[in-house]
Design a protein around this motif. Structure first.
Motif, PDB file in Angstrom:
ATOM      1  N   ARG A 121       1.841   7.005  -6.812  1.00  0.00           N
ATOM      2  CA  ARG A 121       1.010   8.033  -7.031  1.00  0.00           C
ATOM      3  C   ARG A 121       1.506   9.300  -6.681  1.00  0.00           C
ATOM      4  O   ARG A 121       1.204  10.474  -7.482  1.00  0.00           O
ATOM      5  N   SER A 122       2.038   9.499  -5.592  1.00  0.00           N
ATOM      6  CA  SER A 122       2.521  10.906  -5.109  1.00  0.00           C
ATOM      7  C   SER A 122       3.673  11.307  -6.177  1.00  0.00           C
ATOM      8  O   SER A 122       3.706  12.563  -6.570  1.00  0.00           O
ATOM      9  N   ASN A 169       3.405  14.758  -8.206  1.00  0.00           N
ATOM     10  CA  ASN A 169       4.583  15.734  -8.254  1.00  0.00           C
ATOM     11  C   ASN A 169       5.178  16.067  -9.578  1.00  0.00           C
ATOM     12  O   ASN A 169       5.619  17.175  -9.813  1.00  0.00           O
ATOM     13  N   ARG A 170       5.568  15.103 -10.333  1.00  0.00           N
ATOM     14  CA  ARG A 170       6.150  15.212 -11.450  1.00  0.00           C
ATOM     15  C   ARG A 170       5.181  15.674 -12.739  1.00  0.00           C
ATOM     16  O   ARG A 170       5.861  15.788 -13.738  1.00  0.00           O
ATOM     17  N   ARG A 171       3.787  15.382 -12.444  1.00  0.00           N
ATOM     18  CA  ARG A 171       2.944  15.729 -13.313  1.00  0.00           C
ATOM     19  C   ARG A 171       2.989  14.890 -14.584  1.00  0.00           C
ATOM     20  O   ARG A 171       2.984  15.119 -15.898  1.00  0.00           O
ATOM     21  N   CYS A 172       3.259  13.438 -14.248  1.00  0.00           N
ATOM     22  CA  CYS A 172       3.397  12.525 -15.438  1.00  0.00           C
ATOM     23  C   CYS A 172       2.412  11.207 -15.042  1.00  0.00           C
ATOM     24  O   CYS A 172       1.770  11.141 -13.770  1.00  0.00           O
ATOM     25  N   THR A 173       2.585  10.206 -15.965  1.00  0.00           N
ATOM     26  CA  THR A 173       1.631   8.926 -15.459  1.00  0.00           C
ATOM     27  C   THR A 173       2.230   7.991 -14.576  1.00  0.00           C
ATOM     28  O   THR A 173       3.412   8.137 -14.272  1.00  0.00           O
ATOM     29  N   GLY A 216       0.777  -1.338  -0.061  1.00  0.00           N
ATOM     30  CA  GLY A 216      -0.044  -0.114   0.020  1.00  0.00           C
ATOM     31  C   GLY A 216       0.796   1.304  -0.209  1.00  0.00           C
ATOM     32  O   GLY A 216       0.422   2.053  -0.606  1.00  0.00           O
ATOM     33  N   SER A 217       1.803   1.233   0.779  1.00  0.00           N
ATOM     34  CA  SER A 217       2.742   2.331   0.935  1.00  0.00           C
ATOM     35  C   SER A 217       3.566   2.424  -0.424  1.00  0.00           C
ATOM     36  O   SER A 217       3.617   3.758  -0.932  1.00  0.00           O
ATOM     37  N   ALA A 218       3.918   1.598  -0.975  1.00  0.00           N
ATOM     38  CA  ALA A 218       4.610   1.514  -2.373  1.00  0.00           C
ATOM     39  C   ALA A 218       3.596   2.105  -3.518  1.00  0.00           C
ATOM     40  O   ALA A 218       4.122   3.052  -4.250  1.00  0.00           O
TER      41      ALA A 218
END
Length: 201
Positions: free
Chosen positions: A172-173, A177-181, A165-167
């Motif tokens: 997603r974070s 942050n990088r505005r990518c997929t 779950g943390s991974a």
């Protein structure tokens, strides 16, 4: 399937008749045109004859075997259905027809109503096959992405001692942050891991 649906499928359908011109084929072509088909003719057949059509109707003639096989292969690559017209009493023509592997076959002389029904069936079948191919491609893409994300998560779990779950939240974070997929983040993680492995080796 009702007659209205059949006529709707035939309206605007590009049909190429690979057949010597004669009174019978001209009459059939005229009747198909009356149903809304756009008729093309292609004869004599050559090795480079690949009609730009929705359906190709071809006369099986053993004298043109190499050209017919080349045409059949080219049409398969483009998902264009082939209807073979054959003399069922000619064993050599029957053997060649099997090699061509058409979507449908009909006996000569041509019957315009039977041909219209075959055209309709071929178009419906081709549309269904294309839809299935699209669904398969989408499923393969989803599976590929799932596998890639799972691999990236396993790398994060191993390197940073995280639970699954943390991974996933970290992936997603990073994507936000990088505005990518997510896929681009996973690619970066996998590439970095491969580079570290190479350097260590």
């Amino acid at each position: 399937m009702g007659a209205d649906t059949t006529l709707g499928v035939l309206n605007g359908l590009k049909v190429c008749m690979v057949h010597p011109a004669n009174r019978d084929t001209d009459a059939v072509a005229g009747q198909l045109a009356a149903l809304g088909c756009i008729i093309q003719h292609c004869w004599p057949l050559t090795d480079h004859c690949v009609p730009q059509a929705d359906v190709v109707v071809v006369r099986v003639d053993c004298r043109y075997r190499p050209a017919l096989l080349a045409l059949s292969q080219a049409l398969r690559k483009r998902d264009v259905p082939l209807i073979a017209l054959v003399n069922y009493q000619d064993l050599a023509a029957l053997a060649l027809m099997l090699e061509l592997n058409p979507q449908a076959s009909m006996a000569e002389p041509l019957n315009p109503f039977a041909l219209a029904a075959q055209l309709n069936a071929c178009v419906q079948m081709t549309q269904q096959l294309r839809h299935l191919k699209q669904e398969l491609a989408q499923s393969q893409r989803r599976l590929f992405l799932h596998t890639k994300l799972s691999r990236a998560k396993l790398l994060l779990m191993s390197e940073r001692h995280l639970d699954e779950g943390s991974a996933h939240r970290l992936l997603r974070s990073e994507a936000m942050n990088r505005r990518c997929t997510l896929e681009q983040v996973a690619d970066r993680i996998i590439d970095n891991s491969l580079n570290l492995t190479r350097q260590a080796g």
